[in-house]
Design an enzyme around this catalytic site. Structure first.
Site, PDB file in Angstrom:
ATOM      1  N   PHE A 188      34.006  34.432  42.813  1.00 31.37           N
ATOM      2  CA  PHE A 188      34.472  33.729  44.008  1.00 31.37           C
ATOM      3  C   PHE A 188      33.462  33.902  45.137  1.00 31.37           C
ATOM      4  O   PHE A 188      33.018  35.021  45.415  1.00 31.37           O
ATOM      5  CB  PHE A 188      35.825  34.300  44.416  1.00 31.37           C
ATOM      6  CG  PHE A 188      36.451  33.636  45.613  1.00 31.37           C
ATOM      7  CD1 PHE A 188      37.095  32.427  45.494  1.00 31.37           C
ATOM      8  CD2 PHE A 188      36.388  34.241  46.860  1.00 31.37           C
ATOM      9  CE1 PHE A 188      37.672  31.816  46.596  1.00 31.37           C
ATOM     10  CE2 PHE A 188      36.960  33.646  47.969  1.00 31.37           C
ATOM     11  CZ  PHE A 188      37.604  32.424  47.832  1.00 31.37           C
ATOM     12  N   ASN A 209      42.101  40.401  48.730  1.00 32.10           N
ATOM     13  CA  ASN A 209      42.124  38.939  48.789  1.00 32.10           C
ATOM     14  C   ASN A 209      42.401  38.459  47.376  1.00 32.10           C
ATOM     15  O   ASN A 209      41.495  38.076  46.639  1.00 32.10           O
ATOM     16  CB  ASN A 209      40.785  38.391  49.298  1.00 32.10           C
ATOM     17  CG  ASN A 209      40.778  36.876  49.356  1.00 32.10           C
ATOM     18  OD1 ASN A 209      41.820  36.225  49.316  1.00 32.10           O
ATOM     19  ND2 ASN A 209      39.601  36.288  49.430  1.00 32.10           N
ATOM     20  N   PRO A 210      43.678  38.460  46.966  1.00 36.11           N
ATOM     21  CA  PRO A 210      44.028  38.138  45.581  1.00 36.11           C
ATOM     22  C   PRO A 210      44.119  36.627  45.369  1.00 36.11           C
ATOM     23  O   PRO A 210      44.093  35.851  46.343  1.00 36.11           O
ATOM     24  CB  PRO A 210      45.409  38.783  45.441  1.00 36.11           C
ATOM     25  CG  PRO A 210      46.012  38.610  46.810  1.00 36.11           C
ATOM     26  CD  PRO A 210      44.861  38.777  47.782  1.00 36.11           C
TER      27      PRO A 210
END
Length: 284
Positions: free
Chosen positions: A88, A187-188
């Site tokens: 990400f 920050n899942p």
């Protein structure tokens, strides 16, 4: 006006037509990367040194491939991180979440605070905390093997020996730290199944495992973060978890007083959108 600057102007128009949000900046970043100079020195590139690979990079960005995949770098707070396919790309809004955590850690009367970053991805949050909080001991947890590899590279470059990487699942990680952690941050994945991100850079290039949460509302991973944080934190320890702007109220109510949470707050990013929830574990 040099030849390169002329080409940057043409590239800017192409990127703008393709809908790239920051066409001039991206054209300059690609030019700087290809020619090996800072953006502020692009005017010094001689016409004879123009590299046609610039237009290859522009074509990739025109197709909405993330700028960070083209240059191989993402900037997060004071860090330059290696990123690419399978991890990400850290976003500016997450910098606000990390900043809140850094402020809380600096206020603590703890000589060497213990921090856990659940689902670290590239390592952006964990490494920012290690860099900006003196003597912090940061544990970065990442179960995905590809993302783990990117985090490992970044920790080797920036970790300063105070960032430890753990290939564990956030649901049952770090049992040895139960009740000993000063701050948990995450920050899942939280996008609900079936929802489609607007930006092609996110939709087509970020790994789905880092984007899409489980459960009908996409918040099962946030629920797991809440349970793990409750297990890891010492009494009085802090928690911060990121979410989508429309999920603020739902995430807020996951941190209930019945489970020991106090001072629960819904907080905004720099655009004024609900972005993360913070809480403190009650004293025994």
């Amino acid at each position: 006006m040099t030849f390169l600057l002329d080409e940057i102007a043409l590239a800017t128009a192409r990127l703008a037509e393709a809908g790239v949000p920051s066409p001039r900046t991206d054209a300059e970043e690609i030019a700087a990367f290809v020619h090996g100079v800072p953006r502020g020195r692009l005017h010094t590139v001689k016409d004879a040194d123009f590299d046609a690979l610039f237009w290859e990079g522009i074509a990739r960005r025109e197709a909405r491939e993330p700028l960070q995949h083209i240059t191989g770098r993402a900037y997060f707070r004071y860090l330059s991180l290696e990123v690419g396919p399978g991890v990400f790309v850290p976003r500016p809004e997450t910098e606000v979440v990390a900043g809140w955590a850094i402020d809380r850690l600096r206020e603590m009367d703890v000589a060497s605070p213990v921090v856990v970053d659940l689902g670290t991805g590239s390592g952006a949050i964990a490494l920012s905390i290690a860099q900006e909080v003196a003597l912090a001991q940061v544990h970065a947890v990442e179960v995905d093997p590809v993302a783990y590899g990117w985090a490992k590279r970044n920790i080797l470059e920036h970790g300063q020996g105070r960032t430890m990487l753990h290939p564990e699942d956030l649901t049952d990680c770090l049992q040895e730290l139960n009740g000993k952690v000063d701050l948990v941050i995450s920050n899942p994945p939280y996008i609900p199944p079936g929802a489609v991100p607007r930006d092609p850079e996110v939709r087509d290039y970020d790994p789905s495992r880092a984007l899409y949460g489980s459960g009908k509302d996409g918040l099962d991973e946030v629920r797991a973060v809440e349970r793990t944080a409750r297990r890891l934190l010492r009494p009085g320890g802090f928690m911060a978890v990121e979410h989508a702007d429309e999920q603020g109220n739902a995430v807020y109510w996951l941190f209930s007083e019945d489970n020991g949470w106090r001072d629960v707050r819904l907080r905004q990013d720099l655009t004024g959108r609900d972005r993360f929830v913070t809480a403190r574990l009650g004293q025994e």
